[in-house]
Design a protein around this motif. Sequence first.
Motif, short mmCIF file in Angstrom:
data_model
loop_
_atom_site.label_atom_id
_atom_site.label_comp_id
_atom_site.label_asym_id
_atom_site.label_seq_id
_atom_site.Cartn_x
_atom_site.Cartn_y
_atom_site.Cartn_z
N HIS A 46 43.33 31.25 43.39
CA HIS A 46 44.62 31.34 44.12
C HIS A 46 45.28 32.58 43.80
O HIS A 46 45.93 33.31 44.62
CB HIS A 46 45.34 30.04 44.07
N VAL A 47 45.50 32.68 42.49
CA VAL A 47 46.06 33.97 41.92
C VAL A 47 45.57 35.10 42.36
O VAL A 47 45.93 36.28 42.54
CB VAL A 47 46.51 33.83 40.33
N ALA A 48 44.15 35.29 42.37
CA ALA A 48 43.41 36.51 42.62
C ALA A 48 43.37 37.02 43.90
O ALA A 48 43.79 38.13 44.48
CB ALA A 48 42.04 36.39 42.12
N THR A 49 43.74 35.92 44.92
CA THR A 49 43.67 36.41 46.14
C THR A 49 45.03 36.87 46.62
O THR A 49 45.21 37.66 47.71
CB THR A 49 43.38 35.00 47.38
N PHE A 50 46.15 36.60 45.78
CA PHE A 50 47.50 37.12 45.96
C PHE A 50 47.24 38.83 46.08
O PHE A 50 48.23 39.30 46.84
CB PHE A 50 48.30 36.68 44.84
N MET A 177 25.91 46.18 40.46
CA MET A 177 27.10 46.16 39.19
C MET A 177 27.84 44.94 39.60
O MET A 177 27.92 44.21 38.51
CB MET A 177 28.13 47.40 39.67
N SER A 178 28.07 44.59 40.81
CA SER A 178 28.74 43.14 40.86
C SER A 178 27.90 42.22 40.13
O SER A 178 28.56 41.00 39.58
CB SER A 178 29.07 43.03 42.48
N ASP A 179 26.57 42.20 40.36
CA ASP A 179 25.70 40.94 39.92
C ASP A 179 25.90 41.23 38.43
O ASP A 179 25.88 39.75 37.91
CB ASP A 179 24.28 41.51 40.23
N LYS A 180 26.07 42.20 37.67
CA LYS A 180 26.22 42.01 36.27
C LYS A 180 27.43 41.40 36.01
O LYS A 180 27.54 40.55 34.92
CB LYS A 180 26.07 43.66 35.68
N VAL A 181 28.69 41.71 36.50
CA VAL A 181 29.87 41.03 36.24
C VAL A 181 29.77 39.64 36.46
O VAL A 181 30.10 38.68 35.71
CB VAL A 181 30.88 41.74 37.12
N ILE A 250 32.07 48.79 38.25
CA ILE A 250 32.35 48.72 39.75
C ILE A 250 33.72 49.23 40.31
O ILE A 250 33.89 49.48 41.12
CB ILE A 250 31.75 47.26 40.17
N SER A 251 34.53 48.67 39.16
CA SER A 251 36.00 49.24 39.38
C SER A 251 36.27 50.55 39.84
O SER A 251 37.18 51.02 40.65
CB SER A 251 36.91 48.61 38.51
N VAL A 260 41.90 45.72 41.74
CA VAL A 260 43.09 44.95 40.83
C VAL A 260 42.48 43.43 40.50
O VAL A 260 42.40 43.10 39.54
CB VAL A 260 44.19 44.90 41.47
N VAL A 261 41.71 43.01 41.69
CA VAL A 261 40.99 41.59 41.78
C VAL A 261 39.82 41.70 40.65
O VAL A 261 39.75 40.73 39.92
CB VAL A 261 40.62 41.09 43.13
N LEU A 262 38.96 42.73 40.88
CA LEU A 262 37.51 42.67 40.19
C LEU A 262 38.17 42.79 38.68
O LEU A 262 37.40 42.19 37.42
CB LEU A 262 36.88 43.77 40.44
N ASP A 263 38.97 43.66 38.27
CA ASP A 263 39.54 43.72 36.90
C ASP A 263 40.14 42.61 36.65
O ASP A 263 39.98 42.27 35.10
CB ASP A 263 40.84 45.08 36.75
N LEU A 264 40.89 41.57 37.17
CA LEU A 264 41.26 40.60 36.80
C LEU A 264 40.24 39.45 36.23
O LEU A 264 40.56 38.90 35.28
CB LEU A 264 42.32 39.97 37.95
N PHE A 265 39.38 39.40 37.17
CA PHE A 265 38.15 38.49 36.75
C PHE A 265 37.36 38.86 35.53
O PHE A 265 37.07 38.14 34.63
CB PHE A 265 37.14 38.17 37.97
N ARG A 266 37.24 40.35 35.45
CA ARG A 266 36.49 40.90 34.30
C ARG A 266 37.26 40.73 33.34
O ARG A 266 36.53 40.30 32.08
CB ARG A 266 36.21 42.39 34.66
#
Length: 313
Positions: A46-50, A177-181, A250-251, A260-266
């Motif tokens: 939910h936070v990430a989709t913001f 690259m996404s696969d690795k994350v 990938i970022s 921003v979202v990808l960095d947050l999850f990483r």
Amino acid sequence: MSETTATQYALVGAPLEYLTPLERPTLAEAQAWCRELATTHYENFHVATFFLPAKVRPHFESIYAYCRVADDLGDEVEDRGVATRLLNSWGSMLEECYDAPERSMHPVFVALHETIRECDPPRQLFLDLLHAFRMDQYKTEYESWEELLEYSHYSANPVGRLVLWVCGYTDETRALMSDKVCTALQLANFWQDVVEDKERGRRYIPAESMLRFGVEEGQIEGRVFTPEFRGMMQELVVRTRAMLIEGGEISLHVDKELKVVLDLFRKGGEAILNGIARQDFDVLRGRPVVSKARKVGLLMEALAGKVRAGMTS
């Protein structure tokens, strides 16, 4: 309506909140259902989709709802035979969503069809996720690092590829690259939940790693931490962190909003691995967690990134 179709629509044996309604919901109702599921079941999502543009949020929510229901059909239903039947029904409903969407009754598939119509994500990505949930019904132990990578190919990587796809990135270079994350995030969760998974009858630590370091099977259940166990977990964390960093490139190849979202999850994955290291790799004494302070810090960093990118909420 045939018996098979009736059973498919009813999802007999599923958690009550996932039963198919008798009347087809409108698109707005279906999207609201998915949004409610996304915002109440997994705070981080939910936070990430913001941080994403409003126009793609419904797509993320429908994809999440598909994954969440499928996961619960496989994980929250104790009878594995019933769980497998429910997952097969869910797969049939997915096929119908692609091939005859006007017949879809479940809110997930009413909403998901809009994502399919607008973004045309590959059907196989959704089917791969179901394959992983079916695997969970019969495969409870893993022998090698390669087996874990294969499992993650189905259980984790499709999610990242779907995220990229609905954001307009359909090339294989970014997808790899996404696969690795995604695989690294899956593995980080495994190392975080070693004891909890064992209590559920599952072991994701590769048998080859246990053998190489001289770790006995009973040490997990008995919570017997030894220097050998420490060495094993340290190696697993190091390998996982390297994969996370490598995929994090990938970022550099996506727009600022998605970055921003990808960095947050990483960074969330890195925080889990750091938590394990802070416990001296003793995941047996308690589940390593990301502190509230660190979570707040990650959100502040993300907000700062959003401001720097000149985004609008």
